[in-house]
Design a protein around this motif. Structure first.
Motif, short mmCIF file in Angstrom:
data_model
loop_
_atom_site.label_atom_id
_atom_site.label_comp_id
_atom_site.label_asym_id
_atom_site.label_seq_id
_atom_site.Cartn_x
_atom_site.Cartn_y
_atom_site.Cartn_z
N ASP A 1 0.83 -1.20 0.00
CA ASP A 1 0.00 0.00 0.00
C ASP A 1 0.86 1.26 0.00
O ASP A 1 0.58 2.22 -0.71
CB ASP A 1 -0.93 0.00 1.21
N ASP A 2 1.94 1.25 0.77
CA ASP A 2 2.86 2.40 0.79
C ASP A 2 3.51 2.61 -0.58
O ASP A 2 3.62 3.75 -1.05
CB ASP A 2 3.95 2.20 1.85
N LEU A 3 3.94 1.52 -1.21
CA LEU A 3 4.52 1.63 -2.55
C LEU A 3 3.50 2.17 -3.55
O LEU A 3 3.81 3.05 -4.36
CB LEU A 3 5.01 0.26 -3.05
N TYR A 4 2.30 1.64 -3.48
CA TYR A 4 1.22 2.07 -4.37
C TYR A 4 0.98 3.57 -4.25
O TYR A 4 0.96 4.29 -5.24
CB TYR A 4 -0.04 1.28 -4.01
N ARG A 5 0.83 4.05 -3.01
CA ARG A 5 0.59 5.49 -2.81
C ARG A 5 1.77 6.33 -3.31
O ARG A 5 1.58 7.37 -3.93
CB ARG A 5 0.29 5.78 -1.35
N TYR A 6 2.98 5.88 -3.05
CA TYR A 6 4.18 6.60 -3.49
C TYR A 6 4.20 6.73 -5.02
O TYR A 6 4.46 7.81 -5.56
CB TYR A 6 5.42 5.87 -2.99
N VAL A 7 3.93 5.64 -5.70
CA VAL A 7 3.98 5.63 -7.17
C VAL A 7 2.86 6.48 -7.75
O VAL A 7 3.09 7.30 -8.65
CB VAL A 7 3.91 4.18 -7.70
N ILE A 8 1.64 6.32 -7.26
CA ILE A 8 0.50 7.06 -7.80
C ILE A 8 0.63 8.55 -7.50
O ILE A 8 0.45 9.39 -8.39
CB ILE A 8 -0.82 6.50 -7.25
N GLN A 9 0.97 8.90 -6.27
CA GLN A 9 1.11 10.31 -5.91
C GLN A 9 2.28 10.96 -6.64
O GLN A 9 2.23 12.16 -6.95
CB GLN A 9 1.28 10.47 -4.40
N GLY A 10 3.31 10.19 -6.94
CA GLY A 10 4.47 10.73 -7.64
C GLY A 10 4.29 10.77 -9.15
O GLY A 10 5.11 11.36 -9.86
N GLY A 11 3.24 10.15 -9.64
CA GLY A 11 2.99 10.14 -11.08
C GLY A 11 4.00 9.32 -11.87
O GLY A 11 4.22 9.57 -13.06
#
Length: 71
Positions: free
Chosen positions: A13-23
């Motif tokens: 979940d942390d990786l997912y948020r990092y990737v999505i928020q970072g574009g």
């Protein structure tokens, strides 16, 4: 971390948020020197992260040692 389903879910979940928020368009997982007993749990982590990223068409690359027959 890999042996715990909850810890894997939190990490994914942390990786997912990092990737999505970072574009970002992709993510590389590169875990070094995993012991043999952790490899099945690593495969579970890869699947869990891949399923999350697939929704947004984010590429997942997995680095693995070519010379290690365990992979």
């Amino acid at each position: 971390m890999l042996a715990s389903r909850q810890a894997r879910a939190t990490f994914a979940d942390d990786l997912y948020r990092y990737v999505i928020q970072g574009g970002f368009s992709g993510l590389v997982l590169d875990f070094e020197e995993l012991p043999a007993e952790a490899q099945a749990d690593y495969v579970s982590l890869v699947r869990e992260v891949a399923d999350m990223l697939k929704v947004y068409q984010v590429k997942l690359l997995v680095a693995a040692p070519a010379s290690d027959p365990a992979f």
